[in-house]
Design an enzyme around this catalytic site. Structure first.
Site, PDB file in Angstrom:
ATOM      1  N   PRO A  89      -8.123   8.425 -12.975  1.00  0.00           N
ATOM      2  CA  PRO A  89      -6.654   8.423 -13.039  1.00  0.00           C
ATOM      3  C   PRO A  89      -6.059   9.717 -12.486  1.00  0.00           C
ATOM      4  O   PRO A  89      -4.866   9.796 -12.250  1.00  0.00           O
ATOM      5  CB  PRO A  89      -6.359   8.278 -14.539  1.00  0.00           C
ATOM      6  CG  PRO A  89      -7.603   8.685 -15.236  1.00  0.00           C
ATOM      7  CD  PRO A  89      -8.737   8.404 -14.306  1.00  0.00           C
ATOM      8  N   GLU A 116     -14.886   9.116 -21.734  1.00  0.00           N
ATOM      9  CA  GLU A 116     -13.869  10.124 -21.408  1.00  0.00           C
ATOM     10  C   GLU A 116     -13.949  10.550 -19.945  1.00  0.00           C
ATOM     11  O   GLU A 116     -13.127  11.344 -19.477  1.00  0.00           O
ATOM     12  CB  GLU A 116     -14.028  11.360 -22.310  1.00  0.00           C
ATOM     13  CG  GLU A 116     -13.609  11.122 -23.752  1.00  0.00           C
ATOM     14  CD  GLU A 116     -12.163  10.644 -23.883  1.00  0.00           C
ATOM     15  OE1 GLU A 116     -11.306  11.100 -23.111  1.00  0.00           O
ATOM     16  OE2 GLU A 116     -11.925   9.807 -24.769  1.00  0.00           O
ATOM     17  N   ARG A 153     -10.981  -6.283   3.859  1.00  0.00           N
ATOM     18  CA  ARG A 153     -10.138  -7.074   4.747  1.00  0.00           C
ATOM     19  C   ARG A 153      -9.711  -6.313   5.997  1.00  0.00           C
ATOM     20  O   ARG A 153      -9.144  -6.900   6.917  1.00  0.00           O
ATOM     21  CB  ARG A 153      -8.947  -7.652   3.983  1.00  0.00           C
ATOM     22  CG  ARG A 153      -8.097  -6.624   3.285  1.00  0.00           C
ATOM     23  CD  ARG A 153      -7.198  -7.290   2.265  1.00  0.00           C
ATOM     24  NE  ARG A 153      -6.232  -8.207   2.877  1.00  0.00           N
ATOM     25  CZ  ARG A 153      -5.182  -7.813   3.583  1.00  0.00           C
ATOM     26  NH1 ARG A 153      -4.958  -6.545   3.786  1.00  0.00           N
ATOM     27  NH2 ARG A 153      -4.360  -8.710   4.093  1.00  0.00           N
ATOM     28  N   ASP A 168       1.019  -7.182   7.335  1.00  0.00           N
ATOM     29  CA  ASP A 168       1.059  -7.169   5.876  1.00  0.00           C
ATOM     30  C   ASP A 168       1.908  -6.020   5.346  1.00  0.00           C
ATOM     31  O   ASP A 168       2.119  -5.033   6.039  1.00  0.00           O
ATOM     32  CB  ASP A 168      -0.359  -7.030   5.309  1.00  0.00           C
ATOM     33  CG  ASP A 168      -1.089  -8.346   5.338  1.00  0.00           C
ATOM     34  OD1 ASP A 168      -0.422  -9.385   5.282  1.00  0.00           O
ATOM     35  OD2 ASP A 168      -2.329  -8.326   5.427  1.00  0.00           O
TER      36      ASP A 168
END
Ligand code: SAH
Length: 248
Positions: A89, A116, A153, A168
């Site tokens: 994160p 953690e 992709r 896209d």
């Protein structure tokens, strides 16, 4: 591209290449994928790879030894220069621009954390961290799978002409234009005439206008980052005058 994903749940991570485009990428040879079980690098007979956090507090920490050994084994198996990415994160946000940059690498080792996270001392073995977004997952696997899907992709020859990634959302800096398929009239809603006209220049202009409009309405922050041309500004004005009075 060669990918080696280090995880406590290799059978889970592998699911990403079992279906759809990532599977096709593997079948075509554009992607070589290996999920590596971190437990195989445990230095105990119990196959543990985590331990308590120095300083106390709840939650376990992934030991540095098994991670270092797994990364070394992944690099040896890959055989070419590979960047090492930890899913975290705290990493760089996963944007289309980042995915495009990573998809151009010949090889990557992806590290999925649990608990953690990783013992801080493995940091020198990691080139950079990548985040799926500003929230905390229970493990890096889903984030790694999302990255693998988004890269697969883009690999050469994986998407056919119909599935070209160029228009896209985000690839052009804009969101994608709307798409329609048969039937031409559905629940009193027709497909816009221009799409049935066969006039490719007109269709391209209409799509550009809709892409600008969708981006203006849904993600004005993206539009602010772009230097839009005079033609685009004109198209956007046209879109807005056609849609004034509509609720969005
Ligand atoms: N204590 C850590 C979170 C650990 S979550 C912190 O607050 O920074 C356990 C693992 O899940 C992490 O090691 C990472 O690999 C993964 N993870 C959690 N959230 C993520 C996110 N937003 N993007 C990518 N990986 C994530």
């Amino acid at each position: 591209m060669k990918l080696d994903v280090v995880s406590l749940f290799p059978a889970f991570v592998e699911q990403v290449v079992k279906v759809g485009i990532p599977r096709k990428a593997v079948e075509s040879g554009a992607l070589q994928f290996h999920a590596r079980d971190l437990r195989n690098y445990s230095d105990g007979a119990d196959r543990r790879v985590d331990d308590r956090s120095y300083g106390g507090g709840p939650g376990m920490v992934m030991e540095p030894g098994p991670l270092a050994d797994a990364i070394a084994a992944a690099k040896t198996a890959i055989g070419v220069e590979a960047k090492v990415i930890a899913l975290s994160p705290q990493g760089l946000p996963m944007t289309q621009a980042l995915v495009e940059q990573l998809a151009a690498e010949p090889a990557l080792v992806l590290i999925c954390g649990r608990y953690e996270g990783l013992d801080e001392r493995v940091t020198p073995l990691i080139d950079f961290e990548v985040s799926l977004g500003d929230f905390v997952l229970s493990g890096g696997e889903l984030a790694a799978m999302v990255l693998v899907d988004a890269m697969a992709r883009l690999l050469p020859g994986v998407l056919g002409h119909e599935g070209s990634a160029e228009a896209d959302s985000f690839s052009t800096g804009l969101l994608d234009h709307p798409h329609y398929t048969r039937p031409p009239l559905w629940r009193d809603a027709p497909v816009p005439d221009v799409l049935l006209s066969g006039d490719h220049a007109k269709i391209a202009r209409w799509r550009r206008k809709q892409a600008l409009g969708a981006t203006f309405l849904k993600r004005p922050d993206l539009l602010e980052k772009l230097q839009i041309s005079r033609t685009d500004a004109e198209l956007l004005r046209e879109f807005l005058s056609e849609h004034s009075g509509e609720k969005n």
